[in-house]
Design an enzyme around this catalytic site. Structure first.
Site, mmCIF file in Angstrom:
data_model
loop_
_atom_site.group_PDB
_atom_site.id
_atom_site.type_symbol
_atom_site.label_atom_id
_atom_site.label_comp_id
_atom_site.label_asym_id
_atom_site.label_seq_id
_atom_site.Cartn_x
_atom_site.Cartn_y
_atom_site.Cartn_z
ATOM 1 N N THR B 1 46.260 -30.936 -1.966
ATOM 2 C CA THR B 1 46.989 -29.671 -2.043
ATOM 3 C C THR B 1 46.468 -28.800 -3.172
ATOM 4 O O THR B 1 46.174 -29.298 -4.249
ATOM 5 C CB THR B 1 48.477 -29.932 -2.343
ATOM 6 O OG1 THR B 1 49.009 -30.710 -1.313
ATOM 7 C CG2 THR B 1 49.249 -28.631 -2.469
ATOM 8 N N ASP B 54 53.142 -36.746 -4.641
ATOM 9 C CA ASP B 54 53.864 -37.379 -3.537
ATOM 10 C C ASP B 54 54.983 -36.435 -3.082
ATOM 11 O O ASP B 54 56.056 -36.403 -3.665
ATOM 12 C CB ASP B 54 54.435 -38.715 -4.024
ATOM 13 C CG ASP B 54 55.208 -39.455 -2.936
ATOM 14 O OD1 ASP B 54 55.545 -38.833 -1.905
ATOM 15 O OD2 ASP B 54 55.480 -40.649 -3.122
#
Lengths: 188, 137
Positions: B1, B54
């Site tokens: 990301t 996460d």
């Protein structure tokens, strides 16, 4: 402030930072355009395999994309989640912000929105993502994100069903001694 | 990301994220990146934040929103980043994640957990090019 303008992004994705800075400082667009251009560079360059097409295949081998953009001046937001078959996720998110009164569109309907906005439907799978997926299948689908299902997800591929026998000892427990499934190369 | 914060010379703040999510996820799974306040958040009056790691865990704590609210309450970017990570670590000591935080003046910092060090990229006034900075986790 004398410290402005500034662009900061997670990870060492320096081409994205530079691209955003260029937009921000050369009258090519505003601060939101800078975000879109910076993140778009990462999507095109497939930063670390964690951004853009051809990375992070799901259990079916498909890559889907999520993106978000927020305007701190207006608190307006555009977001897409589980976007299929469209490469330009952050740009689609910006279209949600600019051309709708919604905040988030998801899945196949987000794809339909993108097509309506002029984006192109493309396959997000690449030979590399296919190889990652095949390797995972060959390793009995390890690791995966299932728990308390049958057959034992730590040993077998699906399809799975709930372990409804309700005998606590028979539940397949997530092994907390194992490392997290996320790291520098697998992250949101 | 990738999570990004951009602040122009007038103090207008944007924040964004883009990701292909977790490898081998169950089809339909979405992480924190597109969730307002989780993957990123921005408020011209205060500053902005963007998180990575996460996403299944992070979206339960809205760390970017949390960090911006800490800025609003007077925290420095470093303190706000550490607080947002700390709220997660209290419950998930094996968590992996990181956050970048910038205030509206252009001061910035980062915090992380679960890896040795976290790199983040900065281009600011006075620099010729992008610089990668690190924070020890």
């Amino acid at each position: 402030s004398s410290k402005l303008p500034v662009v900061i992004n997670t990870w060492a994705f320096t081409n994205s930072t530079s691209a955003a800075w260029k937009v921000l400082t050369s009258n090519e667009g505003n601060y939101l355009d800078a975000i879109v251009e910076g993140c778009s560079v990462c999507e095109r360059e497939q930063c670390d395999g964690t951004v853009g097409y051809g990375g992070s295949p799901d259990e079916n081998g498909e890559t889907t994309l999520d993106a978000f953009i927020m305007d701190g001046a207006t608190m307006n937001i555009g977001a897409v989640a589980g976007l299929r078959e469209i490469k330009d996720a952050i740009s689609v998110a910006y279209h949600v912000l600019k051309y709708t009164r919604h905040t988030m569109l998801v899945g196949e309907h987000a794809t339909e929105f993108a097509l309506m906005m002029g984006f192109k439907r493309e396959n997000l799978q690449t030979p590399k993502s296919l190889a990652i997926w095949r390797d995972w299948k060959d390793k009995n689908c390890q690791p995966n994100f299932w728990t308390n299902v049958l057959p034992n997800p730590e040993k077998s591929c699906g399809p799975y069903c709930p372990n409804t026998e309700n005998t606590i000892n028979e539940f397949w427990k997530v092994d907390d001694t194992k490392n997290n499934l996320f790291d520098e190369h697998n992250h949101d | 990301t990738i999570g990004m914060i951009a602040i122009d010379a007038e103090g207008n703040i944007g924040a964004g994220t883009s990701t292909n999510g977790a490898t081998h996820k169950i089809p339909g799974r979405v992480g924190d990146s597109p969730i307002p306040g989780a993957g990123a958040y921005a408020d011209n009056n205060v500053g902005a934040a963007a998180a990575t790691g996460d996403g299944d865990i992070m979206m339960r704590f809205l760390p970017s929103f949390m960090a911006v609210e800490r800025l609003r309450n007077g925290d420095s970017p470093a303190s706000a980043a550490e607080y947002a990570m700390g709220r997660i670590i209290e419950h998930y000591p094996k968590f992996m994640g990181a956050i970048i935080v910038a205030d509206r003046e252009g001061n910035y910092s980062a915090a992380c957990f679960g890896i040795d060090k976290f790199p983040y990229s900065v281009f600011k006034t006075g620099q010729e090019s992008t610089v990668v900075e690190y924070v020890k986790c």
